[in-house]
Each structure stands twice: as C-alpha cells, then as structure tokens.
Design a protein around this motif. Structure first.
Motif, PDB file in Angstrom:
ATOM      1  N   ILE A 184       0.855  -1.198   0.000  1.00 26.39           N
ATOM      2  CA  ILE A 184       0.000   0.000   0.000  1.00 26.39           C
ATOM      3  C   ILE A 184       0.884   1.238   0.000  1.00 26.39           C
ATOM      4  N   TRP A 185       0.969   1.908  -1.156  1.00 26.00           N
ATOM      5  CA  TRP A 185       1.801   3.134  -1.234  1.00 26.00           C
ATOM      6  C   TRP A 185       0.997   4.369  -1.560  1.00 26.00           C
ATOM      7  N   PHE A 186      -0.286   4.210  -1.898  1.00 22.41           N
ATOM      8  CA  PHE A 186      -1.064   5.379  -2.348  1.00 22.41           C
ATOM      9  C   PHE A 186      -1.244   6.433  -1.247  1.00 22.41           C
ATOM     10  N   VAL A 187      -1.011   6.022   0.008  1.00 22.71           N
ATOM     11  CA  VAL A 187      -1.176   6.955   1.124  1.00 22.71           C
ATOM     12  C   VAL A 187      -0.210   8.144   1.012  1.00 22.71           C
ATOM     13  N   TYR A 188       1.018   7.866   0.514  1.00 23.36           N
ATOM     14  CA  TYR A 188       2.022   8.942   0.476  1.00 23.36           C
ATOM     15  C   TYR A 188       1.629  10.062  -0.477  1.00 23.36           C
ATOM     16  N   PRO A 189       1.352   9.732  -1.753  1.00 19.10           N
ATOM     17  CA  PRO A 189       0.917  10.844  -2.616  1.00 19.10           C
ATOM     18  C   PRO A 189      -0.392  11.474  -2.137  1.00 19.10           C
ATOM     19  N   THR A 190      -1.248  10.699  -1.500  1.00 16.12           N
ATOM     20  CA  THR A 190      -2.508  11.256  -1.006  1.00 16.12           C
ATOM     21  C   THR A 190      -2.249  12.400  -0.027  1.00 16.12           C
ATOM     22  N   PHE A 191      -1.336  12.153   0.897  1.00 22.59           N
ATOM     23  CA  PHE A 191      -1.030  13.219   1.866  1.00 22.59           C
ATOM     24  C   PHE A 191      -0.464  14.455   1.181  1.00 22.59           C
ATOM     25  N   ALA A 192       0.378  14.198   0.193  1.00 22.32           N
ATOM     26  CA  ALA A 192       0.965  15.333  -0.516  1.00 22.32           C
ATOM     27  C   ALA A 192      -0.123  16.142  -1.223  1.00 22.32           C
ATOM     28  N   ILE A 193      -1.034  15.434  -1.873  1.00 25.64           N
ATOM     29  CA  ILE A 193      -2.074  16.133  -2.642  1.00 25.64           C
ATOM     30  C   ILE A 193      -3.043  16.880  -1.727  1.00 25.64           C
ATOM     31  N   LEU A 194      -3.300  16.339  -0.543  1.00 21.41           N
ATOM     32  CA  LEU A 194      -4.284  16.964   0.364  1.00 21.41           C
ATOM     33  C   LEU A 194      -3.912  18.393   0.773  1.00 21.41           C
ATOM     34  N   TRP A 195      -2.635  18.734   0.595  1.00 18.00           N
ATOM     35  CA  TRP A 195      -2.247  20.119   0.895  1.00 18.00           C
ATOM     36  C   TRP A 195      -3.019  21.123   0.034  1.00 18.00           C
ATOM     37  N   TRP A 196      -3.299  20.662  -1.151  1.00 21.83           N
ATOM     38  CA  TRP A 196      -3.943  21.570  -2.112  1.00 21.83           C
ATOM     39  C   TRP A 196      -5.324  22.030  -1.614  1.00 21.83           C
ATOM     40  N   PRO A 197      -6.283  21.112  -1.391  1.00 15.95           N
ATOM     41  CA  PRO A 197      -7.573  21.597  -0.873  1.00 15.95           C
ATOM     42  C   PRO A 197      -7.456  22.264   0.497  1.00 15.95           C
ATOM     43  N   LEU A 198      -6.468  21.833   1.281  1.00 19.40           N
ATOM     44  CA  LEU A 198      -6.306  22.430   2.611  1.00 19.40           C
ATOM     45  C   LEU A 198      -5.983  23.925   2.503  1.00 19.40           C
ATOM     46  N   ILE A 199      -5.048  24.239   1.593  1.00 15.87           N
ATOM     47  CA  ILE A 199      -4.693  25.644   1.382  1.00 15.87           C
ATOM     48  C   ILE A 199      -5.902  26.428   0.903  1.00 15.87           C
ATOM     49  N   MET A 200      -6.601  25.851  -0.064  1.00 13.19           N
ATOM     50  CA  MET A 200      -7.756  26.549  -0.621  1.00 13.19           C
ATOM     51  C   MET A 200      -8.844  26.751   0.436  1.00 13.19           C
ATOM     52  N   PHE A 201      -9.001  25.774   1.300  1.00 13.01           N
ATOM     53  CA  PHE A 201     -10.015  25.887   2.353  1.00 13.01           C
ATOM     54  C   PHE A 201      -9.703  27.062   3.279  1.00 13.01           C
ATOM     55  N   TYR A 202      -8.440  27.154   3.684  1.00 12.15           N
ATOM     56  CA  TYR A 202      -8.100  28.238   4.612  1.00 12.15           C
ATOM     57  C   TYR A 202      -8.108  29.606   3.944  1.00 12.15           C
ATOM     58  N   ARG A 203      -7.788  29.612   2.650  1.00  4.88           N
ATOM     59  CA  ARG A 203      -7.847  30.866   1.924  1.00  4.88           C
ATOM     60  C   ARG A 203      -9.304  31.371   1.883  1.00  4.88           C
ATOM     61  N   TRP A 204     -10.202  30.436   1.642  1.00  2.00           N
ATOM     62  CA  TRP A 204     -11.628  30.766   1.580  1.00  2.00           C
ATOM     63  C   TRP A 204     -12.114  31.226   2.948  1.00  2.00           C
ATOM     64  N   ARG A 205     -11.652  30.516   3.991  1.00  2.00           N
ATOM     65  CA  ARG A 205     -12.098  30.864   5.347  1.00  2.00           C
ATOM     66  C   ARG A 205     -11.592  32.240   5.763  1.00  2.00           C
ATOM     67  N   LYS A 206     -10.379  32.542   5.319  1.00  2.00           N
ATOM     68  CA  LYS A 206      -9.797  33.848   5.648  1.00  2.00           C
ATOM     69  C   LYS A 206     -10.636  34.986   5.072  1.00  2.00           C
ATOM     70  N   LEU A 207     -11.089  34.775   3.837  1.00  2.00           N
ATOM     71  CA  LEU A 207     -11.888  35.819   3.183  1.00  2.00           C
ATOM     72  C   LEU A 207     -13.276  35.924   3.803  1.00  2.00           C
ATOM     73  N   LYS A 208     -13.794  34.768   4.205  1.00  2.00           N
ATOM     74  CA  LYS A 208     -15.142  34.749   4.790  1.00  2.00           C
ATOM     75  C   LYS A 208     -15.121  35.394   6.156  1.00  2.00           C
TER      76      LYS A 208
END
Lengths: 136, 109
Positions: free
Chosen positions: A112-136
């Motif tokens: 099972i190796w898919f976990v590693y890229p998954t964590f890396a990719i999750l940064w993307w929505p995380l950043i966008m979420f906080y950017r949205w929250r900051k504006l809200k």
C-alpha cells in the motif's frame, strides 16, 4: 442645466442602481443648479457658472464609498472566487487520489503506497479551504 | 490654503454646528463655510454629501423636503436630539485636544 444633469449622471454611471442613489443624485443636481443660479446672480455667464460648479464639485469616490456598494461588492466577488477555487481543488484531489488508489490496487496490491501521494495532494484543498475561510 | 486633511477630521462637527443653528440644505452649507472662513477653507460638494450620508446614517441629522426653488424641491437637514448631544461632546473633546496641542505649539517663533 442639461449639462449639469449629464455631469451628475456621468458621475454615478458606475454605481449600481438603488433608491439611495437616485435620492442623492437628485439632491446633488438640485444643489448644483442652485449654485449655478447663485453664480449667475453674481454676474457670471451661464456657461462659466456651470463649469465652475462642476469643477468645484470634487471627487465622487467619497460619496460612492459612503453609499457602501463598492467595497461590499468586491468582497463578495472575491469570496465567490475563493469558493470556486476550493471546489476545484476538492474535485481535483479526489480524482488524483482515486487514480492513485486504482493504480496501487491494480498493479501492486501487495504494497500500500497510495497513502504517500494522497497526503501530498491533500495540501492543495487544505490551502484553498483556509484561503476561503480567511476571506469569509 | 490651509491643509485640508486636518480640517477634514472635524467636518462632521462643522456641518453639525451649521445645521444646529438653522435647518440647512447642501449649497447653503458650503456657502456658509466659505463665507465664515472668508474663503480660507472651501468644502468640496462631494465631501459635503458624503458627510451628510454619514451623519444621517448615524442618526445625528434627518432630512425633509422643503420649499421649491427654481422648480425643484430642496432637501433640508435638521439636527436630531442625538446630534445635539453628539455635538456637545465633540466640542468638549475639541477643547481638550486644542489644549494638548497648544502645549506643544505655543511659545515658539
């Protein structure tokens, strides 16, 4: 006097229509007209009086910001944009993660190796979420 | 001409004072200001209407439509009770501010 009316219309042409806008336009027009008559009573030509009144009027942005439409509008638009970015990032990361899981299961089900890229990719929505929250 | 940004911070009080004396309409106020300052300070009409909006939103003044002039209705402003109280406060505040600034501005040549 038509020139004054046109000038006032011109000043407010970028402002969204509202009852408040109409009232203040009416008021400004009324008072500018008054000034023109007053200047004419002091012996100015009509043309001169109108020009003087218009020049001395000053910067319209103050009234616009007082009407409050501008800034709010801009903020709403920025929040909308941030929301779209967030949605895009969520869908994008779901698709990439799904692909990783599929490739992982199909070609190398024993490790099972898919976990590693998954964590890396999750940064993307995380950043966008906080950017949205900051504006809200 | 005088640096207008210092006066700017007190425009609300200045206009409130004029409305306090008499109910006023826009052009009359700008004329009064030029007259009383002997043209040393002239208010831009745009600024004036911005201040009206602000004062009205705060409930310090209210407007009504008055007599005709050259075929239009004039919009007059009158001060509210809240406005009077506010004006009194600003006067007090200004006296104190003036004293403080004077401490540092007086006595030099």
């Amino acid at each position: 006097m038509k020139k004054i009316k046109n000038h006032v219309d011109e000043l407010f042409k970028d402002t969204p229509n509202s009852e408040e806008k109409e009232t203040i336009k009416q008021e400004i027009y009324q008072n500018l007209e008054e000034k023109v008559y007053d200047l004419m009573a002091q012996g100015k030509e009509e043309e001169d009086a109108i020009n003087k009144a218009i020049v001395e009027f000053g910067n319209i942005d103050e009234i616009k910001s007082e009407l409050g439409v501008y800034n709010i509008d801009k903020d709403v638009r920025r929040i909308e944009k941030a929301k779209i970015d967030l949605n895009f990032s969520i869908w994008g990361s779901i698709l990439i993660i799904a692909l990783m899981i599929f490739v992982n299961m199909y070609y190398s089900p024993s490790t099972i190796w898919f976990v590693y890229p998954t964590f890396a990719i999750l940064w993307w929505p995380l950043i966008m979420f906080y950017r949205w929250r900051k504006l809200k | 001409m005088i640096r207008s940004d210092i006066i700017r911070g007190h425009l609300e009080s200045i206009i409130l004072r004029l409305i306090y004396e008499n109910d006023q309409y826009g052009y009359e106020i700008s004329k009064q200001i030029s007259l009383r300052t002997e043209n040393r300070y002239q208010i831009k009409e745009a600024t004036l209407y911005a201040v009206f909006q602000r004062l009205e939103k705060k409930g310090l003044i209210e407007s009504y439509y008055g007599n005709m002039s050259h075929g239009g209705k004039r919009k007059y402003y009158r001060i509210t009770t809240l406005g009077k109280a506010y004006l009194k406060e600003t006067v007090k505040e200004w006296r104190e501010t003036k004293e403080i600034i004077d401490l540092f501005m007086e006595g030099l040549d």
